[in-house]
Design a protein around this motif. Structure first.
Motif, PDB file in Angstrom:
ATOM      1  N   HIS A  77      41.706  49.945  51.388  1.00  0.00           N
ATOM      2  CA  HIS A  77      40.544  50.793  51.664  1.00  0.00           C
ATOM      3  C   HIS A  77      39.642  50.192  52.714  1.00  0.00           C
ATOM      4  O   HIS A  77      38.612  50.745  53.027  1.00  0.00           O
ATOM      5  CB  HIS A  77      39.742  51.008  50.381  1.00  0.00           C
ATOM      6  N   HIS A 126      36.647  60.864  50.512  1.00  0.00           N
ATOM      7  CA  HIS A 126      36.625  60.065  49.296  1.00  0.00           C
ATOM      8  C   HIS A 126      35.218  60.107  48.734  1.00  0.00           C
ATOM      9  O   HIS A 126      34.271  59.674  49.385  1.00  0.00           O
ATOM     10  CB  HIS A 126      37.009  58.610  49.605  1.00  0.00           C
ATOM     11  N   SER A 147      28.212  56.813  53.128  1.00  0.00           N
ATOM     12  CA  SER A 147      29.363  56.030  52.673  1.00  0.00           C
ATOM     13  C   SER A 147      30.329  56.804  51.789  1.00  0.00           C
ATOM     14  O   SER A 147      31.304  56.227  51.301  1.00  0.00           O
ATOM     15  CB  SER A 147      28.867  54.796  51.906  1.00  0.00           C
ATOM     16  N   HIS A 176      32.076  59.803  52.573  1.00  0.00           N
ATOM     17  CA  HIS A 176      33.123  60.583  53.220  1.00  0.00           C
ATOM     18  C   HIS A 176      33.894  59.731  54.223  1.00  0.00           C
ATOM     19  O   HIS A 176      33.334  58.822  54.838  1.00  0.00           O
ATOM     20  CB  HIS A 176      32.522  61.788  53.964  1.00  0.00           C
ATOM     21  N   SER A 177      35.153  60.057  54.391  1.00  0.00           N
ATOM     22  CA  SER A 177      35.968  59.425  55.428  1.00  0.00           C
ATOM     23  C   SER A 177      36.610  60.537  56.244  1.00  0.00           C
ATOM     24  O   SER A 177      37.305  61.391  55.700  1.00  0.00           O
ATOM     25  CB  SER A 177      37.044  58.529  54.807  1.00  0.00           C
ATOM     26  N   TYR A 178      36.373  60.540  57.554  1.00  0.00           N
ATOM     27  CA  TYR A 178      36.846  61.617  58.421  1.00  0.00           C
ATOM     28  C   TYR A 178      37.951  61.102  59.340  1.00  0.00           C
ATOM     29  O   TYR A 178      37.849  60.022  59.920  1.00  0.00           O
ATOM     30  CB  TYR A 178      35.691  62.155  59.274  1.00  0.00           C
ATOM     31  N   ARG A 179      39.001  61.931  59.471  1.00  0.00           N
ATOM     32  CA  ARG A 179      40.101  61.587  60.371  1.00  0.00           C
ATOM     33  C   ARG A 179      40.070  62.490  61.597  1.00  0.00           C
ATOM     34  O   ARG A 179      39.772  62.036  62.700  1.00  0.00           O
ATOM     35  CB  ARG A 179      41.441  61.710  59.640  1.00  0.00           C
ATOM     36  N   ARG A 220      34.281  56.898  62.531  1.00  0.00           N
ATOM     37  CA  ARG A 220      35.505  56.202  62.109  1.00  0.00           C
ATOM     38  C   ARG A 220      35.194  54.739  61.794  1.00  0.00           C
ATOM     39  O   ARG A 220      35.931  53.833  62.166  1.00  0.00           O
ATOM     40  CB  ARG A 220      36.599  56.317  63.169  1.00  0.00           C
ATOM     41  N   SER A 239      34.590  51.500  59.276  1.00  0.00           N
ATOM     42  CA  SER A 239      35.110  50.963  58.021  1.00  0.00           C
ATOM     43  C   SER A 239      34.458  49.623  57.739  1.00  0.00           C
ATOM     44  O   SER A 239      34.099  48.883  58.659  1.00  0.00           O
ATOM     45  CB  SER A 239      36.637  50.803  58.082  1.00  0.00           C
ATOM     46  N   GLY A 241      37.479  57.059  59.082  1.00  0.00           N
ATOM     47  CA  GLY A 241      36.367  56.282  58.556  1.00  0.00           C
ATOM     48  C   GLY A 241      35.114  57.122  58.414  1.00  0.00           C
ATOM     49  O   GLY A 241      35.112  58.325  58.687  1.00  0.00           O
ATOM     50  N   THR A 242      34.058  56.500  57.983  1.00  0.00           N
ATOM     51  CA  THR A 242      32.802  57.205  57.770  1.00  0.00           C
ATOM     52  C   THR A 242      32.030  57.297  59.074  1.00  0.00           C
ATOM     53  O   THR A 242      32.502  56.851  60.130  1.00  0.00           O
ATOM     54  CB  THR A 242      31.976  56.492  56.684  1.00  0.00           C
TER      55      THR A 242
END
Length: 635
Positions: free
Chosen positions: A376, A396, A502, A504-507, A528, A530, A613-614
């Motif tokens: 993670h 997440h 912190s 959400h994680s976006y691609r 993005r 981490s 990443g966030t």
């Protein structure tokens, strides 16, 4: 007056707005009579005093004849749409400003710096002998042609010995980064010595790609000019010699009589200091160090409270391709947790990080379960290959599944106003169709057609920390990161401060947010991002914008520092200055990253360092407000 683009002023066709000044806009134009490209400077203020300065500048430039002074082709006035427009026509300089050249790679060589300094100094002595004080010597007022020659320009605030208005006011004019310390004393007027101090700042900037003094406010910066000795140029650029450093520091002497007597004497001393010693090469590039430099304040007294340089970073020239310098808090802990939201890139931290990563690898061999934890916190995620597609966007969060239903979709991001009348569903379909039909990029005018977007993932006015969507995102809240009625405030005193969510994680997604700079240097978006194990820091991408419309896109790694991938100036449509709102937009589509401001396409870069990443916001020696955040998936 950006509405003059495409118009004809007198006989000059105004093609594109290419620059903004304190009282005039500059357009790329065409002169059909002589069939040549020109630069047309058009007065844009409703101010009689500034208009007199503008007309005076035209007359002053027309009477000066020097190879290193910007010539003028024409000047006059013309009625357009019932309004009288005043203009000055000059040659168009294809290579832009010296400021832009300083920021570009590769760095200037010592020989190039010597050539520029010699020509500027010669022009400066020429006007000084005619009783003219420039009062605004700076890198953005030096223009470059395709042959590498430089031209001193912008006499808008120059004064002459016969100008009673300008000589009796005693007001301090110019750019504070370059203004001589004596001009802040009561009753002092600009003279040749104050111009030479500004030339010394310009030389320091050319050699080190930084300004000698940096502060979060003009008052603090003035105090540093008055009190503090400049940092050692040799500590920033080890390649230069001790004699060269001595020349630079003499030009920046606090007392005017300790500086050089003339600009030519100053330039000659610098050239002589470059005489090669054994093993030296003066044509090589000067590469600034990335370490922070601090010195102790001087003993001079002033009415303004002195500012200790030990509490501030040395600022790079605006958006220069260098790592920001940050000072670590005093600690004896080998892996001390840094304050939340502050990014540090010091050599000590990099060494600690390398040790930490080595320890992680050793523990991984002994405890395979550790791989699950570190999964993670990938330092450099790998972009998925076409053979192994990944989910479009990963979110997440510890919130319940119903939490997403509380997010209120906002209109799609587009650069064409007529699309705003369509429904949200039609906008999404149009955006998808555009994205499939053609790659996101610039049109002939540099504007984005339609930013490709899909379902709303997260929308937030960012003005209430208790709102469901805001609380779910889990944003930083501290003295530097605060929610107020007008938006999310990010405040930095000197170092680069980041305020993040912190959850959400976006691609693959688009990010759009309104940014308002209240003061200082730079704001922008981080994405993005981490977390790095043990160090309490972050790695990812930064999209930075300053108050004058310059932008930078960089990749931040704990081990490698901040690497600039792209920088430049926004072509048009940017609202410069403070307390004005600009919309920043980012499109993340795999390794393709695109950037827009107010719907204007800036650049598209390909980079595989970080796949997801966030996100959050940043401020560098500035205060900025962020509002109306909109994040959409790319379906």
């Amino acid at each position: 007056m950006s509405d003059l683009e495409g118009r004809t002023l007198d006989r000059y066709k105004l093609k594109q707005l290419i620059g903004k000044g304190g009282m005039a806009d500059v357009y790329l134009g065409y002169d059909p009579r002589f069939e040549r490209t020109v630069a047309v400077k058009v007065f844009r203020r409703d101010d009689e005093d500034l208009l007199r300065r503008f007309i005076r500048e035209a007359r002053l430039m027309a009477n000066l004849r020097h190879a290193s002074l910007m010539p003028i082709y024409d000047a006059g006035e013309s009625v357009l749409d019932g309004l009288t427009q005043y203009y000055i026509v000059m040659p168009f300089m294809e290579n832009g400003t010296l400021r832009g050249r300083i920021r570009r790679q590769p760095p200037l060589s010592l020989q190039e710096i010597s050539n520029y300094l010699t020509h500027i100094a010669d022009a400066l002595d020429y006007i000084h002998k005619r009783g003219i004080i420039h009062r605004d010597i700076k890198s953005s007022n030096v223009l470059l042609d395709t042959e590498g020659r430089c031209y001193l320009s912008d006499f808008g605030i120059a004064r002459t010995a016969t100008d009673a208005t300008m000589t009796t006011t005693g007001g301090v004019l110019g750019t504070v980064d370059y203004v001589a310390p004596e001009l802040f004393e009561e009753g002092q007027k600009a003279n040749a010595y104050s111009d030479l101090y500004s030339l010394g700042i310009l030389l320091f900037e050319m050699v080190t790609r930084r300004f000698p003094f940096a502060a979060e406010s003009q008052i603090a910066l003035i105090a540093m000019h008055i009190n503090n000795p400049p940092p050692s140029p040799r500590r920033l650029v080890p390649q230069i010699s001790a004699p060269t450093e001595k020349v630079i520091l003499k030009a920046l002497a606090k007392r005017p009589e300790l500086r050089y007597a003339t600009a030519t004497t100053f330039a000659e001393a610098f050239c002589l200091s470059l005489t090669p010693r054994s093993g030296e090469n003066t044509t090589s590039e000067v590469t600034p160090r990335r370490e922070p430099v601090s010195t102790d304040p001087g003993d001079a007294k002033t009415a303004v409270k002195p500012v200790a340089l030990s509490t501030l970073s040395v600022r790079p020239a605006p958006l220069a391709g260098l790592t920001e310098s940050h000072l670590l808090p005093a600690t004896n802990a080998p892996f001390a947790q840094q304050p939340a939201g502050v990014m540090q890139h010091s050599p000590r931290l990099r060494r600690m990080t390398m040790v930490a990563l080595a320890l992680v690898m050793l523990l991984a061999v002994m405890a395979p379960a550790l791989f699950f934890v570190l999964g993670h916190h990938q330092l450099r995620p790998v972009t998925p290959t076409p053979e192994a597609p990944q989910p479009v966007v990963q979110i997440h969060t510890a919130a319940t599944p119903t939490a997403r239903a509380t997010m209120t979709p906002t209109p799609n991001i587009t650069a064409t106003a007529h699309v705003a009348t369509a429904t949200a569903e039609q906008q999404v379909k149009s955006a998808k169709a555009t994205a499939l039909a053609q790659p996101t990029g610039s049109t002939a005018t540099g504007d984005v057609q339609t930013a490709p977007t899909g379902n709303a993932l997260y929308t937030d006015p960012l003005n209430n920390s208790g709102a469901p969507a805001t609380a779910q995102a889990n944003w930083n809240e501290s003295n530097s990161c605060t929610f107020q009625g007008d938006g999310y405030h990010v405040t930095s005193r000197s170092a680069l401060v980041t305020c993040m969510e912190s959850s959400h994680s976006y691609r693959d997604a688009t990010i759009s947010v309104d940014m308002t700079l209240l003061n200082g240097q730079i704001g922008g978006v981080i994405f993005r991002m981490s977390s790095v194990p043990f160090v309490g820091n972050y790695a990812g991408y930064l999209f930075e914008v300053d108050s004058q419309g310059n932008y930078s896109f960089s990749c931040s790694s704990i081990t490698a520092g901040n690497t600039v991938l792209k920088e430049g100036s926004i072509p048009h449509g940017f609202r410069s200055g403070y307390h004005v709102k600009n919309t920043l937009q980012i499109v993340m589509n795999g390794s393709s990253l695109s950037f827009y401001i107010n719907g204007v396409f800036l650049d598209q870069e390909t980079d595989t360092a970080f796949a997801a990443g966030t996100m959050g916001f940043l401020a560098l020696s500035a205060s900025a407000v962020y509002s109306h955040l909109r994040i959409y998936s790319i379906a």
